[in-house]
Design an enzyme around this catalytic site. Structure first.
Site, PDB file in Angstrom:
ATOM      1  N   SER A 193      11.732  10.138  -5.325  1.00 16.00           N
ATOM      2  CA  SER A 193      12.062   8.783  -4.870  1.00 16.00           C
ATOM      3  C   SER A 193      13.157   8.835  -3.804  1.00 16.00           C
ATOM      4  O   SER A 193      13.974   9.754  -3.759  1.00 16.00           O
ATOM      5  CB  SER A 193      12.541   7.983  -6.067  1.00 16.00           C
ATOM      6  OG  SER A 193      13.281   6.886  -5.635  1.00 16.00           O
ATOM      7  N   ARG A 215      13.789   5.361   5.849  1.00 13.62           N
ATOM      8  CA  ARG A 215      12.811   6.431   5.644  1.00 13.62           C
ATOM      9  C   ARG A 215      11.991   6.771   6.884  1.00 13.62           C
ATOM     10  O   ARG A 215      11.613   7.920   7.051  1.00 13.62           O
ATOM     11  CB  ARG A 215      11.875   6.073   4.503  1.00 13.62           C
ATOM     12  CG  ARG A 215      11.173   4.783   4.720  1.00 13.62           C
ATOM     13  CD  ARG A 215      10.285   4.447   3.580  1.00 13.62           C
ATOM     14  NE  ARG A 215      11.024   4.272   2.351  1.00 13.62           N
ATOM     15  CZ  ARG A 215      10.529   3.712   1.259  1.00 13.62           C
ATOM     16  NH1 ARG A 215       9.303   3.291   1.255  1.00 13.62           N
ATOM     17  NH2 ARG A 215      11.246   3.566   0.188  1.00 13.62           N
ATOM     18  N   HIS A 266       2.975   6.614   0.495  1.00  9.59           N
ATOM     19  CA  HIS A 266       2.961   5.965  -0.810  1.00  9.59           C
ATOM     20  C   HIS A 266       2.980   4.448  -0.731  1.00  9.59           C
ATOM     21  O   HIS A 266       3.382   3.775  -1.654  1.00  9.59           O
ATOM     22  CB  HIS A 266       4.078   6.506  -1.702  1.00  9.59           C
ATOM     23  CG  HIS A 266       5.436   6.440  -1.085  1.00  9.59           C
ATOM     24  ND1 HIS A 266       6.127   5.282  -0.971  1.00  9.59           N
ATOM     25  CD2 HIS A 266       6.204   7.416  -0.553  1.00  9.59           C
ATOM     26  CE1 HIS A 266       7.289   5.531  -0.403  1.00  9.59           C
ATOM     27  NE2 HIS A 266       7.356   6.811  -0.134  1.00  9.59           N
ATOM     28  N   GLU A 310       0.745  -5.276  -2.982  1.00  4.63           N
ATOM     29  CA  GLU A 310       0.455  -4.363  -1.880  1.00  4.63           C
ATOM     30  C   GLU A 310      -0.834  -4.722  -1.149  1.00  4.63           C
ATOM     31  O   GLU A 310      -1.042  -4.329  -0.014  1.00  4.63           O
ATOM     32  CB  GLU A 310       0.389  -2.912  -2.385  1.00  4.63           C
ATOM     33  CG  GLU A 310       0.234  -1.941  -1.237  1.00  4.63           C
ATOM     34  CD  GLU A 310       0.675  -0.535  -1.558  1.00  4.63           C
ATOM     35  OE1 GLU A 310       1.426  -0.336  -2.526  1.00  4.63           O
ATOM     36  OE2 GLU A 310       0.248   0.367  -0.826  1.00  4.63           O
ATOM     37  N   ARG A 341       8.745  -1.227   4.627  1.00  2.90           N
ATOM     38  CA  ARG A 341       8.647  -1.304   3.162  1.00  2.90           C
ATOM     39  C   ARG A 341       9.823  -0.609   2.484  1.00  2.90           C
ATOM     40  O   ARG A 341       9.634   0.263   1.621  1.00  2.90           O
ATOM     41  CB  ARG A 341       7.348  -0.661   2.695  1.00  2.90           C
ATOM     42  CG  ARG A 341       6.285  -1.679   2.383  1.00  2.90           C
ATOM     43  CD  ARG A 341       5.229  -1.146   1.465  1.00  2.90           C
ATOM     44  NE  ARG A 341       5.383  -1.732   0.169  1.00  2.90           N
ATOM     45  CZ  ARG A 341       4.700  -2.783  -0.258  1.00  2.90           C
ATOM     46  NH1 ARG A 341       3.797  -3.335   0.498  1.00  2.90           N
ATOM     47  NH2 ARG A 341       4.886  -3.271  -1.444  1.00  2.90           N
ATOM     48  N   SER A 377       8.543  -4.191  -2.269  1.00  2.00           N
ATOM     49  CA  SER A 377       7.370  -4.328  -3.130  1.00  2.00           C
ATOM     50  C   SER A 377       7.665  -5.264  -4.292  1.00  2.00           C
ATOM     51  O   SER A 377       6.774  -5.942  -4.782  1.00  2.00           O
ATOM     52  CB  SER A 377       6.887  -2.970  -3.632  1.00  2.00           C
ATOM     53  OG  SER A 377       7.801  -2.434  -4.532  1.00  2.00           O
ATOM     54  N   LEU A 378       8.940  -5.319  -4.688  1.00  2.00           N
ATOM     55  CA  LEU A 378       9.287  -6.276  -5.746  1.00  2.00           C
ATOM     56  C   LEU A 378       9.018  -7.694  -5.265  1.00  2.00           C
ATOM     57  O   LEU A 378       8.474  -8.518  -5.984  1.00  2.00           O
ATOM     58  CB  LEU A 378      10.768  -6.145  -6.123  1.00  2.00           C
ATOM     59  CG  LEU A 378      11.146  -4.949  -6.950  1.00  2.00           C
ATOM     60  CD1 LEU A 378      12.623  -5.010  -7.290  1.00  2.00           C
ATOM     61  CD2 LEU A 378      10.334  -4.922  -8.228  1.00  2.00           C
TER      62      LEU A 378
END
Ligand SMILES: Cc1cc2nc3c(=O)[nH]c(=O)nc-3n(C[C@H](O)[C@H](O)[C@H](O)COP(=O)(O)OP(=O)(O)OC[C@H]3O[C@@H](n4cnc5c(N)ncnc54)[C@H](O)[C@@H]3O)c2cc1C
Length: 346
Positions: free
Chosen positions: A2, A49, A116, A140, A150, A155-156
Site C-alpha cells: 500500500s 503516486r 490497481h 470504481e 485516485r 475510492s471512499l
C-alpha cells in the site's frame, strides 16, 4: 504494497551502482540512491503516486538501476521501530512476508508500481444514474471523483458517497414506475443475449480467447499506462482493431451448457477490447499531461483546451466508440497547478 508504507516514512532507493547485488542491508548509505528525496526534496518519498511511479520507471528503464537488473526498487521501512510498524502497517507487512518470505521490518521490500484502479467509468448524473434510465452506478465503475490520480480516500468518496446516493435513487426510480416492462424490452434483450451466448458456443475458429486477452494486456500496459506517446497510442488502437477481428475467430475450450466460465470470459474480453479502444483513442486526443495521463510531448496541463471530461458512447453500427467532451464545473474550487519540484516551490 500500500501507499501507506511511504506515508508512514518508507524510503525508496536503489543501489547507486548498476549490478550491485549485495544484500541491501550491507549497502552503506553513501552507496544508496534515494532518488525521490534527491529529485523532490520538499516532498521526498511523499510525492503523489504518479510522480513516484514515473520516477521509478526512469530509474529502472533509463538509468538501468533496477535491483538485480530487474524492474524493482527498494521500499525501506527498516529504520522505523518494529512496534510502530506493527501498530500501523501490520496487515500489509504480513502479506509481504507471506508471499516473499522476507520480514520487511528487517529487510527492505522490493516493489514496482502496479495497476490497481481504473480512472474513468460509466457517466452518471448527480443521482448516480447512468444515461440508461434505471441503471445506476457507484464506486470504481463510474467516472467521478478520481481526480488527477485516485489518491487515497477518493475510492471512499466514490464507493460510500456514490453508494449512499445510488441506492435510494434506484428505489425511488423503481417505485415511480407505472408498470413493469409492458413493452417487452426484457424479453427482447434476453433473446439477444442468448443469441450472443449461442454464437460464442458455436464459434469454431482458431483463436484462443485467453491468449488474445494476454496480448491485450501487454499492449495496454506498454502504451496506455505510465507514459503515453501519440504514435504508440495510434499503433495501439490499430492493434486493438486487429484483436477485435481475431476475436471474431475464437474457439471456446468449454462448450458445456452449465457453469461455463469460458463464455463469460469471452463476453468480457469483447467488452475489454472495446473499452481499451476508448482508453487509447481518448488518450490520443488529449494533447496535454494531467495527473496520471502523462505525455512527454505535451508535458503541461492545458486547462484552456482540456479542462473537460472525455465522454465516449458506443456506436454499435460502426462497432466503435464515438467521442464528445463535457466541461468540468470548477465554480467552487478553481484548479491550480500541482508543484512538487523545489524550484517550483513557493
Ligand atoms: C492495492 C490497492 C490499492 C488501492 N488504493 C487506492 C487508493 O489509494 N485510492 C483509491 O481511490 N483507490 C484505491 N484502490 C482502488 C479501490 O480499492 C477501488 O476503487 C474500490 O475498492 C472499488 O470499490 P467498488 O465497491 O466500486 O468495487 P469492488 O470493491 O470491486 O466491488 C465490486 C463487487 O462486485 C462484485 N461483482 C462483480 N461482478 C459481479 C456480478 N456479475 N454479479 C454480482 N457481483 C459482482 C465483486 O465480487 C465485488 O464484490 C486500490 C486498489 C487496490 C487493489
Amino acid at each position: 504494497m500500500s501507499e501507506s508504507a511511504r506515508g508512514e516514512g518508507g524510503r525508496v532507493w536503489v543501489p547507486r551502482t548498476q549490478g550491485d547485488n549485495r544484500d541491501p542491508k550491507s549497502i552503506p548509505e553513501s552507496e544508496r540512491w534515494y532518488f525521490l528525496e534527491e529529485w523532490y526534496p520538499k516532498y521526498g518519498n511523499l510525492v503523489p503516486r504518479d510522480v513516484a511511479t514515473r520516477a521509478i520507471f526512469k530509474v529502472v528503464y533509463e538509468h538501468n538501476l533496477g535491483i538485480d537488473g530487474k524492474p524493482m526498487v527498494y521500499l525501506d521501512l527498516t529504520h522505523i521501530d518494529r512496534k510502530i510498524l506493527d501498530k500501523k502497517l501490520e496487515g500489509i507487512l504480513e502479506i509481504y512476508e507471506k508471499f516473499v518470505g522476507d520480514d520487511p521490518r528487517d529487510t527492505p521490500m522490493k516493489i514496482f508500481p502496479g495497476m490497481h484502479y481504473t480512472m474513468g467509468g460509466l457517466w452518471v448524473d448527480y443521482k448516480q444514474s447512468t444515461n440508461i434510465p434505471g441503471i445506476y452506478s457507484a464506486g470504481e465503475s463510474e467516472y467521478q471523483y478520481h481526480g488527477a490520480n485516485r489518491l487515497g480516500a477518493n475510492s471512499l468518496v466514490s464507493c460510500i458517497w456514490g453508494g449512499f446516493i445510488a441506492g435510494p435513487s434506484a428505489v425511488q426510480y423503481a417505485r415511480g414506475l407505472q408498470q413493469s416492462d409492458g413493452n417487452g424490452y426484457f424479453e427482447a434483450e434476453r433473446k439477444r443475449q442468448l443469441e450472443i451466448n449461442d454464437g460464442l458456443m458455436r464459434a469454431d475458429g482458431s483463436e484462443n480467447p485467453f491468449l488474445l486477452w494476454r496480448e491485450l494486456g501487454e499492449e495496454m500496459t506498454k502504451n496506455c499506462t505510465v507514459i503515453r506517446y501519440n504514435k504508440n497510442l495510434q499503433q495501439c488502437d490499430a492493434k486493438l482493431v486487429e484483436l477485435l477481428e481475431r476475436f471474431q475467430k475464437i474457439n471456446l475450450s468449454d462448450r458445456s451448457q452449465w457453469a461455463n466460465t469460458t463464455v463469460a470470459f469471452a463476453r468480457q474480453l469483447y467488452n475489454m477490447l472495446q473499452l481499451s479502444r476508448v482508453i487509447a483513442q481518448g488518450a490520443a486526443m488529449r494533447d496535454e499531461s494531467r495527473g496520471a495521463h502523462y505525455k512527454p510531448d505535451f508535458p503541461d496541463r492545458d486547462d484552456k483546451n482540456w479542462l473537460k471530461t472525455t465522454k465516449a458512447t458506443f456506436a454499435p453500427d460502426a462497432d466503435e466508440p464515438k467521442f464528445e467532451f463535457e466541461p468540468v464545473d470548477v465554480s467552487l474550487i478553481p484548479p491550480r497547478p500541482r508543484k512538487y519540484d523545489v524550484s517550483d516551490w513557493i
